[in-house]
Design an enzyme around this catalytic site. Structure first.
Site, PDB file in Angstrom:
ATOM      1  CE  LYS A 148      -3.027   2.648   3.217  1.00 49.69           C
ATOM      2  NZ  LYS A 148      -1.807   3.528   3.501  1.00 49.69           N
ATOM      3  CG  ASP A 155       1.929   5.774   4.640  1.00 47.48           C
ATOM      4  OD1 ASP A 155       3.038   5.390   5.393  1.00 47.48           O
ATOM      5  OD2 ASP A 155       0.691   5.660   5.042  1.00 47.48           O
ATOM      6  CD  GLU A 156      -0.802   8.449   5.753  1.00 44.46           C
ATOM      7  OE1 GLU A 156      -1.129   7.341   5.438  1.00 44.46           O
ATOM      8  OE2 GLU A 156      -0.202   8.869   6.564  1.00 44.46           O
ATOM      9  CG  HIS A 201      -5.526   6.236   4.033  1.00 42.35           C
ATOM     10  ND1 HIS A 201      -5.596   7.203   5.092  1.00 42.35           N
ATOM     11  CD2 HIS A 201      -4.363   5.395   4.521  1.00 42.35           C
ATOM     12  CE1 HIS A 201      -4.552   7.004   5.879  1.00 42.35           C
ATOM     13  NE2 HIS A 201      -4.093   6.116   5.655  1.00 42.35           N
ATOM     14  CE  LYS A 227       0.506   4.874  13.323  1.00 44.19           C
ATOM     15  NZ  LYS A 227       1.769   4.789  12.532  1.00 44.19           N
TER      16      LYS A 227
HETATM   17  C1  CAP Z   1      -0.087   2.682   9.427  1.00 48.45           C
HETATM   18  C2  CAP Z   1      -0.187   3.927   8.663  1.00 48.45           C
HETATM   19  C3  CAP Z   1      -2.013   4.073   8.143  1.00 48.45           C
HETATM   20  C4  CAP Z   1      -2.827   4.215   9.409  1.00 48.45           C
HETATM   21  C5  CAP Z   1      -4.010   5.082   9.234  1.00 48.45           C
HETATM   22  C6  CAP Z   1       0.123   5.176   8.894  1.00 48.45           C
HETATM   23  O1  CAP Z   1       1.364   2.485   9.475  1.00 48.45           O
HETATM   24  O2  CAP Z   1       0.289   3.645   7.165  1.00 48.45           O
HETATM   25  O3  CAP Z   1      -1.928   5.327   7.526  1.00 48.45           O
HETATM   26  O4  CAP Z   1      -3.039   2.987   9.582  1.00 48.45           O
HETATM   27  O5  CAP Z   1      -4.834   5.056  10.344  1.00 48.45           O
HETATM   28  O6  CAP Z   1       0.574   5.978   8.256  1.00 48.45           O
HETATM   29  O7  CAP Z   1       0.366   5.251  10.170  1.00 48.45           O
HETATM   30  P1  CAP Z   1       1.865   1.581  10.587  1.00 48.45           P
HETATM   31  P2  CAP Z   1      -6.182   4.400  10.157  1.00 48.45           P
HETATM   32  O8  CAP Z   1       1.316   0.137  10.435  1.00 48.45           O
HETATM   33  O9  CAP Z   1       3.485   1.716  10.669  1.00 48.45           O
HETATM   34  O10 CAP Z   1       1.382   2.160  11.770  1.00 48.45           O
HETATM   35  O11 CAP Z   1      -5.853   3.073   9.752  1.00 48.45           O
HETATM   36  O12 CAP Z   1      -6.540   4.498  11.820  1.00 48.45           O
HETATM   37  O13 CAP Z   1      -7.008   5.126   9.410  1.00 48.45           O
HETATM   38 MG    MG Z   2      -0.305   5.673   6.426  1.00 52.83          MG
END
Ligand code: CAP
Ligand code: MG
Length: 430
Positions: A178, A180-181, A270, A310
């Site tokens: 995936k 990242d956002e 996302h 987290k």
């Molecule tokens: C998780 C992640 C996701 C979060 C989004 C981050 O990485 O890629 O964007 O899970 O939160 O950027 O933190 P890690 P949610 O696995 O390394 O923490 O899923 O609550 O929308």
């Molecule tokens: Mg992320």
């Protein structure tokens, strides 16, 4: 001078019509405003009314008025006549039930908890293109949770480095890589380059493993650019596109749902930015509402929290979100969900991600079961033996849960899991 017009929008004996759309709000009246008056003002301002009685109010307009019909403490149910809402336009619905009312001085706090959509409303929407069974068939994964990871650090790799990390993730047994956002098309990692390298290594990984591999490549941008990026994905044999749905906006997700569907692309949603309005328990909009709207429009999956990782989000909330995404009929949950019959709208997957590692896999699967997408990112790239071992350790943790054995038991014959437990144990990130 008292303007007691709000009373027209409150009727505690009203029985909602079968095709009324019903909203559940948490509200706190402002000082000097009664609960009934506040409820009436919410109903008025989100349907036909304004702050004062009006010179012209043709009788037929009364038929369009919303009605606060059930007030219990700080929770109110409001029924809206179907005729208020444009067919198939959920953006207009949000302008009504999630618009001006949040700024009214008559309420100190206001939270839109859920909406019950009548079949006469949802029949104008297509919902997810594939549905969960369709995704499983496409990915050739029958029973277990589908798995994925984001290359970490979350941004900074070149396109080639990104794809190399993705290859290691696939070779460790994961289904998805995936973006990242906040990774779209940066100077050091252009989208087109990432697609090129990822395509090459996806084919390599599929050949070497005999498994179907995919990725959530982030197309988030203006709609014209998103369409071009979706075209490029389809041309290169991909079956998913990723969109940051909150920042992109509901209207653009509606456009891209049809565009991606025509290209055979599922949408990974996302939810970055959701916490600006979902986190405060007294004011804003719940994740339930966002998830419901996104299933209605037709994303294939959306993030729904971990409760042990987290980021914020309770177990109760994750379970409610999973149910409203997966089930044909969602039962009411006191103060959290209204009953919803989804008709022909296909299912969508909850996605659990954020601060996860192999030691937390059982906690997450206890919440979600197997009908979910599990994303473990830092939790594989931080493994003492690297990404591939981290993915293997996560797959071993999933096996342990499905076999009904503890991780420690499984680790006796699973060295990668053993090393993950040695580093993180069952640590819950703060
Ligand atoms: C998780 C992640 C996701 C979060 C989004 C981050 O990485 O890629 O964007 O899970 O939160 O950027 O933190 P890690 P949610 O696995 O390394 O923490 O899923 O609550 O929308
Ligand atoms: Mg992320």
């Amino acid at each position: 001078m008292t303007i007691d017009w709000y009373k027209e929008f409150v009727n505690l004996n009203y029985q909602p019509a079968a095709d009324d759309l019903i909203c559940l709000f948490y509200f706190e009246p402002a000082a000097g405003i009664s609960g009934k008056e506040a409820a009436g003002r919410i109903a008025s301002e989100s349907s036909t009314g304004t702050w004062t009685t009006l010179f012209t109010m043709p009788p037929r307009m009364k038929a369009l008025q919303a009605t606060a019909f059930d007030i219990e403490g700080n929770v109110v149910k409001i029924a809206y006549p179907l005729a208020l809402w444009e067919e198939g336009n959920v953006v207009q619905l949000m302008s009504g039930i999630a618009g001006n009312i949040f700024g009214m001085k008559a309420v100190k706090n206001l939270r839109l908890i859920d909406v019950a959509l009548p079949s006469a409303y949802i029949r104008h929407f297509k919902g997810p293109h594939f549905g969960n069974n369709g995704i499983r068939k496409m990915m050739k994964v029958a029973k277990r949770p589908l798995t994925g990871a984001v290359p970490k650090p979350k941004i900074g790799f070149t396109a080639k480095e990104h794809a190399d990390v993705g290859y290691e993730t696939w070779m460790g047994g994961f289904d998805f890589v995936k973006d990242d956002e906040n990774l779209t098309s940066t100077s050091f990692n252009r989208f087109d380059d990432r697609v090129k390298y990822m395509t090459r290594l996806r084919e390599k990984a599929e050949k070497e493993t005999g498994e179907k591999k995919s990725a959530f490549l982030n197309i988030t941008a203006d709609v014209t650019t998103m369409k071009k990026r979706a075209d490029l994905l389809a041309e290169n044999g991909w079956n998913y596109a990723m969109i940051d749905v909150v920042v992109a906006g509901t209207a653009s997700v509606m456009t891209m749902r049809d565009y991606c569907s025509d290209l055979g692309l599922a949408i990974h949603a996302h939810r970055a930015m959701h916490a600006t309005f979902t986190r405060n328990r007294k004011h804003g909009i719940t994740m339930q509402f966002l998830a419901k709207i996104m299933r209605l429009i037709g994303v294939s999956q959306i993030h729904t929290g971990t409760s042990v990782g987290k980021l914020t989000g309770s177990r109760r909330e994750s379970v409610a979100l999973a149910n409203l995404l997966r089930e044909k009929k969602t039962e009411a949950v006191e103060g959290m969900l209204l009953r919803q019959d989804w008709g022909k709208i296909k299912s969508a997957f909850p996605v659990s991600s954020g601060g996860l590692h192999p030691g937390l896999v059982p906690d997450v699967l206890d919440i979600y079961g197997t009908e979910m997408i599990l994303l473990v990112s830092g939790g594989i790239h931080g493994h003492p033996k690297g990404t591939r071992a981290g993915a293997m350790a996560t797959m071993q943790a999933i096996e342990a849960w499905q076999e009904g054995v503890t991780l420690e038991e499984k680790a006796k014959k699973a060295p990668e899991l053993k090393e993950a437990l040695a580093k993180w144990g069952h640590y819950k990130p703060k």
